[in-house]
Motif scaffolding. Structure first.
Motif, PDB file in Angstrom:
ATOM      1  N   GLY A 175      89.067  79.140 -49.627  1.00  0.00           N
ATOM      2  CA  GLY A 175      87.905  79.151 -48.735  1.00  0.00           C
ATOM      3  C   GLY A 175      87.598  77.786 -48.161  1.00  0.00           C
ATOM      4  N   ILE A 176      87.638  76.749 -49.008  1.00  0.00           N
ATOM      5  CA  ILE A 176      87.289  75.413 -48.508  1.00  0.00           C
ATOM      6  C   ILE A 176      88.360  74.918 -47.518  1.00  0.00           C
ATOM      7  CG2 ILE A 176      86.757  73.018 -49.144  1.00  0.00           C
ATOM      8  CD1 ILE A 176      84.585  75.046 -49.934  1.00  0.00           C
ATOM      9  N   ALA A 177      89.616  75.290 -47.789  1.00  0.00           N
ATOM     10  CA  ALA A 177      90.684  74.939 -46.835  1.00  0.00           C
ATOM     11  C   ALA A 177      90.410  75.601 -45.478  1.00  0.00           C
ATOM     12  CB  ALA A 177      92.039  75.379 -47.377  1.00  0.00           C
ATOM     13  N   ALA A 178      90.049  76.889 -45.515  1.00  0.00           N
ATOM     14  CA  ALA A 178      89.778  77.616 -44.262  1.00  0.00           C
ATOM     15  C   ALA A 178      88.538  77.061 -43.566  1.00  0.00           C
ATOM     16  CB  ALA A 178      89.617  79.109 -44.551  1.00  0.00           C
ATOM     17  N   MET A 179      87.600  76.569 -44.350  1.00  0.00           N
ATOM     18  CA  MET A 179      86.402  75.959 -43.762  1.00  0.00           C
ATOM     19  C   MET A 179      86.773  74.659 -43.036  1.00  0.00           C
ATOM     20  SD  MET A 179      82.982  74.923 -45.871  1.00  0.00           S
ATOM     21  CE  MET A 179      81.846  73.675 -45.240  1.00  0.00           C
ATOM     22  N   GLY A 180      87.612  73.859 -43.669  1.00  0.00           N
ATOM     23  CA  GLY A 180      88.066  72.619 -43.019  1.00  0.00           C
ATOM     24  C   GLY A 180      88.789  72.914 -41.722  1.00  0.00           C
ATOM     25  N   LEU A 181      89.613  73.953 -41.754  1.00  0.00           N
ATOM     26  CA  LEU A 181      90.351  74.372 -40.560  1.00  0.00           C
ATOM     27  C   LEU A 181      89.396  74.848 -39.464  1.00  0.00           C
ATOM     28  CD1 LEU A 181      92.889  75.386 -38.998  1.00  0.00           C
ATOM     29  CD2 LEU A 181      92.779  77.468 -40.400  1.00  0.00           C
ATOM     30  N   LEU A 216      96.620  71.938 -36.830  1.00  0.00           N
ATOM     31  CA  LEU A 216      95.708  73.024 -37.222  1.00  0.00           C
ATOM     32  C   LEU A 216      96.488  74.308 -37.463  1.00  0.00           C
ATOM     33  CD1 LEU A 216      92.653  72.395 -34.832  1.00  0.00           C
ATOM     34  CD2 LEU A 216      92.795  71.870 -37.281  1.00  0.00           C
ATOM     35  N   ASP A 217      97.492  74.546 -36.623  1.00  0.00           N
ATOM     36  CA  ASP A 217      98.283  75.763 -36.804  1.00  0.00           C
ATOM     37  C   ASP A 217      99.087  75.695 -38.099  1.00  0.00           C
ATOM     38  OD1 ASP A 217      98.656  78.288 -35.749  1.00  0.00           O
ATOM     39  OD2 ASP A 217     100.561  77.756 -34.795  1.00  0.00           O
ATOM     40  N   ALA A 218      99.611  74.514 -38.420  1.00  0.00           N
ATOM     41  CA  ALA A 218     100.353  74.350 -39.678  1.00  0.00           C
ATOM     42  C   ALA A 218      99.422  74.566 -40.874  1.00  0.00           C
ATOM     43  CB  ALA A 218     100.975  72.952 -39.730  1.00  0.00           C
ATOM     44  N   ALA A 219      98.196  74.071 -40.766  1.00  0.00           N
ATOM     45  CA  ALA A 219      97.214  74.256 -41.841  1.00  0.00           C
ATOM     46  C   ALA A 219      96.967  75.748 -42.073  1.00  0.00           C
ATOM     47  CB  ALA A 219      95.899  73.562 -41.479  1.00  0.00           C
ATOM     48  N   ARG A 220      96.864  76.485 -40.964  1.00  0.00           N
ATOM     49  CA  ARG A 220      96.595  77.926 -41.069  1.00  0.00           C
ATOM     50  C   ARG A 220      97.724  78.625 -41.831  1.00  0.00           C
ATOM     51  NH1 ARG A 220      95.461  78.324 -36.027  1.00  0.00           N
ATOM     52  NH2 ARG A 220      93.207  78.177 -36.142  1.00  0.00           N
ATOM     53  N   LEU A 221      98.944  78.188 -41.597  1.00  0.00           N
ATOM     54  CA  LEU A 221     100.082  78.807 -42.289  1.00  0.00           C
ATOM     55  C   LEU A 221     100.089  78.448 -43.775  1.00  0.00           C
ATOM     56  CD1 LEU A 221     102.880  78.393 -39.603  1.00  0.00           C
ATOM     57  CD2 LEU A 221     101.776  80.508 -40.348  1.00  0.00           C
ATOM     58  N   LEU A 222      99.726  77.220 -44.120  1.00  0.00           N
ATOM     59  CA  LEU A 222      99.653  76.852 -45.545  1.00  0.00           C
ATOM     60  C   LEU A 222      98.589  77.692 -46.253  1.00  0.00           C
ATOM     61  CD1 LEU A 222      99.874  72.943 -45.631  1.00  0.00           C
ATOM     62  CD2 LEU A 222     101.569  74.572 -46.457  1.00  0.00           C
ATOM     63  N   ILE A 223      97.469  77.917 -45.552  1.00  0.00           N
ATOM     64  CA  ILE A 223      96.395  78.734 -46.144  1.00  0.00           C
ATOM     65  C   ILE A 223      96.888  80.166 -46.330  1.00  0.00           C
ATOM     66  CG2 ILE A 223      94.086  79.695 -45.738  1.00  0.00           C
ATOM     67  CD1 ILE A 223      93.475  77.031 -44.173  1.00  0.00           C
ATOM     68  N   ARG A 224      97.578  80.683 -45.323  1.00  0.00           N
ATOM     69  CA  ARG A 224      98.087  82.058 -45.421  1.00  0.00           C
ATOM     70  C   ARG A 224      99.064  82.193 -46.585  1.00  0.00           C
ATOM     71  NH1 ARG A 224      98.943  86.817 -42.442  1.00  0.00           N
ATOM     72  NH2 ARG A 224      96.814  86.476 -41.739  1.00  0.00           N
ATOM     73  N   THR A 274      92.020  70.336 -44.889  1.00  0.00           N
ATOM     74  CA  THR A 274      90.772  69.573 -44.777  1.00  0.00           C
ATOM     75  C   THR A 274      91.042  68.186 -44.180  1.00  0.00           C
ATOM     76  OG1 THR A 274      90.894  68.773 -47.072  1.00  0.00           O
ATOM     77  CG2 THR A 274      89.701  70.822 -46.694  1.00  0.00           C
ATOM     78  N   THR A 275      92.217  67.627 -44.472  1.00  0.00           N
ATOM     79  CA  THR A 275      92.549  66.330 -43.867  1.00  0.00           C
ATOM     80  C   THR A 275      92.680  66.465 -42.354  1.00  0.00           C
ATOM     81  OG1 THR A 275      93.719  65.652 -45.872  1.00  0.00           O
ATOM     82  CG2 THR A 275      94.225  64.422 -43.863  1.00  0.00           C
ATOM     83  N   VAL A 276      93.454  67.453 -41.898  1.00  0.00           N
ATOM     84  CA  VAL A 276      93.633  67.575 -40.447  1.00  0.00           C
ATOM     85  C   VAL A 276      92.377  68.134 -39.782  1.00  0.00           C
ATOM     86  CG1 VAL A 276      96.143  67.774 -40.646  1.00  0.00           C
ATOM     87  CG2 VAL A 276      94.789  69.855 -40.439  1.00  0.00           C
ATOM     88  N   GLY A 277      91.599  68.914 -40.542  1.00  0.00           N
ATOM     89  CA  GLY A 277      90.334  69.417 -39.994  1.00  0.00           C
ATOM     90  C   GLY A 277      89.372  68.278 -39.701  1.00  0.00           C
ATOM     91  N   VAL A 278      89.257  67.344 -40.654  1.00  0.00           N
ATOM     92  CA  VAL A 278      88.372  66.191 -40.448  1.00  0.00           C
ATOM     93  C   VAL A 278      88.942  65.290 -39.346  1.00  0.00           C
ATOM     94  CG1 VAL A 278      87.401  64.115 -41.526  1.00  0.00           C
ATOM     95  CG2 VAL A 278      87.419  66.273 -42.786  1.00  0.00           C
ATOM     96  N   GLU A 279      90.272  65.158 -39.338  1.00  0.00           N
ATOM     97  CA  GLU A 279      90.920  64.341 -38.294  1.00  0.00           C
ATOM     98  C   GLU A 279      90.616  64.928 -36.903  1.00  0.00           C
ATOM     99  OE1 GLU A 279      95.186  64.135 -38.824  1.00  0.00           O
ATOM    100  OE2 GLU A 279      95.469  63.265 -36.829  1.00  0.00           O
ATOM    101  N   ALA A 280      90.657  66.251 -36.804  1.00  0.00           N
ATOM    102  CA  ALA A 280      90.369  66.906 -35.515  1.00  0.00           C
ATOM    103  C   ALA A 280      88.944  66.580 -35.062  1.00  0.00           C
ATOM    104  CB  ALA A 280      90.553  68.418 -35.634  1.00  0.00           C
ATOM    105  N   CYS A 281      88.008  66.569 -36.015  1.00  0.00           N
ATOM    106  CA  CYS A 281      86.612  66.258 -35.668  1.00  0.00           C
ATOM    107  C   CYS A 281      86.498  64.805 -35.215  1.00  0.00           C
ATOM    108  CB  CYS A 281      85.702  66.499 -36.876  1.00  0.00           C
ATOM    109  SG  CYS A 281      85.640  68.218 -37.389  1.00  0.00           S
ATOM    110  N   ASP A 282      87.173  63.929 -35.928  1.00  0.00           N
ATOM    111  CA  ASP A 282      87.115  62.506 -35.599  1.00  0.00           C
ATOM    112  C   ASP A 282      87.734  62.254 -34.217  1.00  0.00           C
ATOM    113  OD1 ASP A 282      86.452  59.842 -36.613  1.00  0.00           O
ATOM    114  OD2 ASP A 282      88.604  59.490 -36.417  1.00  0.00           O
ATOM    115  N   GLU A 283      88.861  62.890 -33.958  1.00  0.00           N
ATOM    116  CA  GLU A 283      89.518  62.761 -32.646  1.00  0.00           C
ATOM    117  C   GLU A 283      88.614  63.303 -31.533  1.00  0.00           C
ATOM    118  OE1 GLU A 283      91.732  60.916 -31.789  1.00  0.00           O
ATOM    119  OE2 GLU A 283      93.769  61.519 -32.279  1.00  0.00           O
ATOM    120  N   ALA A 284      87.928  64.401 -31.834  1.00  0.00           N
ATOM    121  CA  ALA A 284      87.037  64.992 -30.823  1.00  0.00           C
ATOM    122  C   ALA A 284      85.930  64.001 -30.464  1.00  0.00           C
ATOM    123  CB  ALA A 284      86.455  66.311 -31.334  1.00  0.00           C
TER     124      ALA A 284
END
Ligand code: FAD
Length: 402
Positions: free
Chosen positions: A264-270, A311-319, A343-353
């Motif tokens: 769940g927390i991984a999916a939340m980060g994503l 983000l797409d790679a993260a989704r596959l790891l979660i799956r 969560t690492t790439v999720g936070v990175e995406a926010c920072d990049e945004a």
């Protein structure tokens, strides 16, 4: 579940292919999020108000007992579908997402793993329908990552009942909960078993006990309308059947609960990362500097491409972790990888945004700073980045030791 796969959702081309059931659940959820949740999310971030009505609405949709079997009032969904649900909620309201994730995976998750049939019938129906909110208390002021160092104690009385003393820190739904699962030491660790031995779990409804109080409510960086509070136990009398799982052996259940929670927390980060990425992509196509949209600078479009891919790679790891869980296979290491990466790439995406929006990214009128503040917790809660690396590195060293 039917096995018919539809085409990925057009509004989010990276969404994994969905079967018919998933499509209908996610469709109904998206309508609810758009109409009921999104309009007030930024204001709740300011006021910190807990959204009781929205949570009840999610209860009506079956989301508050997503993975709890139907016989206990839940929806009985698989973990892959649960991860999709969490990603969708996170993309709209991180605070609400943490409420949903912890209520499902931690409180109900522990009752499902360790509970007797009677405990499941007593506690799950009200939780699964959001009549009561669930909280799960492991962390204490002196024990976080090293949770076996807890000081809370429960002593068994001659008649079999228990007296619980101690406190818990940072507990989600701490002050709004109705049902609590808490961990406490009941026995000294047995010789050679390590200090995690001798810990037991207890489940009770707040209204049924005395000696239970709420300490400080935390003032947080983000997730501001999720409730986080300290629990104080002063001679709480619990009946013998409040013991959840085997006496002294709760830690193995705790590890399983956390494995499930990490999906769940991984999916939340994503989900939060996806929301920031989508906002930034649209913004950079509209914002003009030097006579053209800033997205037409290759530096920006390539950074968007990198985030999209991560983000797409993260989704596959979660799956992968979700599918292993549903197949009843060990998923401890896969879910540690999924949580660490998503969560690492999720936070990175926010920072990049924030960076792509420039000064506007730093201003509260735009949502990306909220996504970043909310997402920062996902690298800490339910096992920090470093704890995930401990899990993964131990496995790597074991595999290559010979
Ligand atoms: C908003 C929020 C909600 C929460 N909800 C809940 C909840 O519902 N229930 C619950 O029980 N808890 C909850 N927690 C607690 C959360 O799980 C802990 O904060 C987390 O596990 C980290 O523990 P800690 O804060 O004590 O940090 P510490 O364990 O003190 O860690 C501090 C730093 O040291 C690092 N560190 C520690 N040990 C090692 C090591 N061996 N090697 C390398 N680095 C290490 C950590 O990774 C971290 O970076 C919540 C916390 C927050 C902020």
């Amino acid at each position: 579940m039917t096995s018919t796969l539809n085409r990925p959702d057009i509004t989010n081309p990276n969404t994994l292919p969905m079967n018919d059931d998933q499509r209908s659940i996610i469709g109904a959820l998206r309508d609810f999020l758009k109409n009921e949740v999104e309009p007030g999310a930024a204001e709740r971030d300011q006021t910190g108000e807990f959204p009781h009505d929205i949570v009840r609405g999610l209860g009506d949709l079956g989301i508050m007992g997503a993975q709890t079997p139907e016989e206990y009032g839940g929806s009985g969904l698989d973990t892959a579908t649960f991860a999709m649900i969490i990603e969708e909620i996170a993309a709209v309201d991180g605070s609400l997402c943490l409420t949903v994730a912890s209520h499902n995976s931690l409180c109900q998750g522990h009752i499902l793993i360790g509970g007797t049939e009677e405990q499941k019938r007593t506690f799950l129906p009200d939780l699964a329908t959001a009549k009561k909110l669930g909280a799960w208390g492991l962390t204490e002021p002196g024990s976080g990552s090293d949770s076996g160092g807890m000081q809370s104690r429960a002593a068994q009385q001659p008649d079999g009942s228990w007296i619980l003393n101690g406190s818990k820190n940072f507990i989600t739904q701490g002050s709004v909960g109705g049902t609590y699962v808490v961990l406490a030491r009941t026995d000294a660790a047995r010789e050679g078993r390590g200090k995690n031995d001798g810990i037991s779990a207890f489940v009770f409804n707040r209204d049924d006990v005395t000696g239970f109080s709420i300490g400080r409510k935390e003032d947080k960086l983000g997730l501001r309308s999720s409730d986080t509070a300290q629990l104080i136990f002063e001679d709480i009398h619990l009946p013998a059947d409040a013991l959840l799982g085997e006496r002294g052996n709760a830690f193995k259940d705790v590890m399983r609960v956390l494995d499930g929670g990490r999906v769940g927390i991984a999916a939340m980060g994503l989900g939060l990362g996806r929301a920031a990425f989508e906002y930034a992509a649209r913004y950079t196509l509209q914002r003009e500097q030097f006579g053209r949209p800033i997205a037409h600078n290759q530096d920006i479009s390539f950074r968007l491409a990198d985030i999209d891919t991560k983000l797409d790679a993260a989704r596959l790891l979660i799956r992968k972790a979700a599918d292993l869980k549903d197949a009843g296979l060990n998923f401890t290491v896969p879910v540690a990888r999924a949580k660490l990466y998503a969560t690492t790439v999720g936070v990175e995406a926010c920072d990049e945004a924030i960076q792509m929006l420039g000064g506007y990214g730093y201003i509260k009128e735009y949502p990306v700073e909220r996504y970043w503040r909310d997402n920062r917790l996902t690298r800490i809660g339910e096992g920090t980045d470093e704890v995930q690396r401990l899990v993964i590195s131990r496995d790597v060293l074991k595999r290559f030791a010979d």
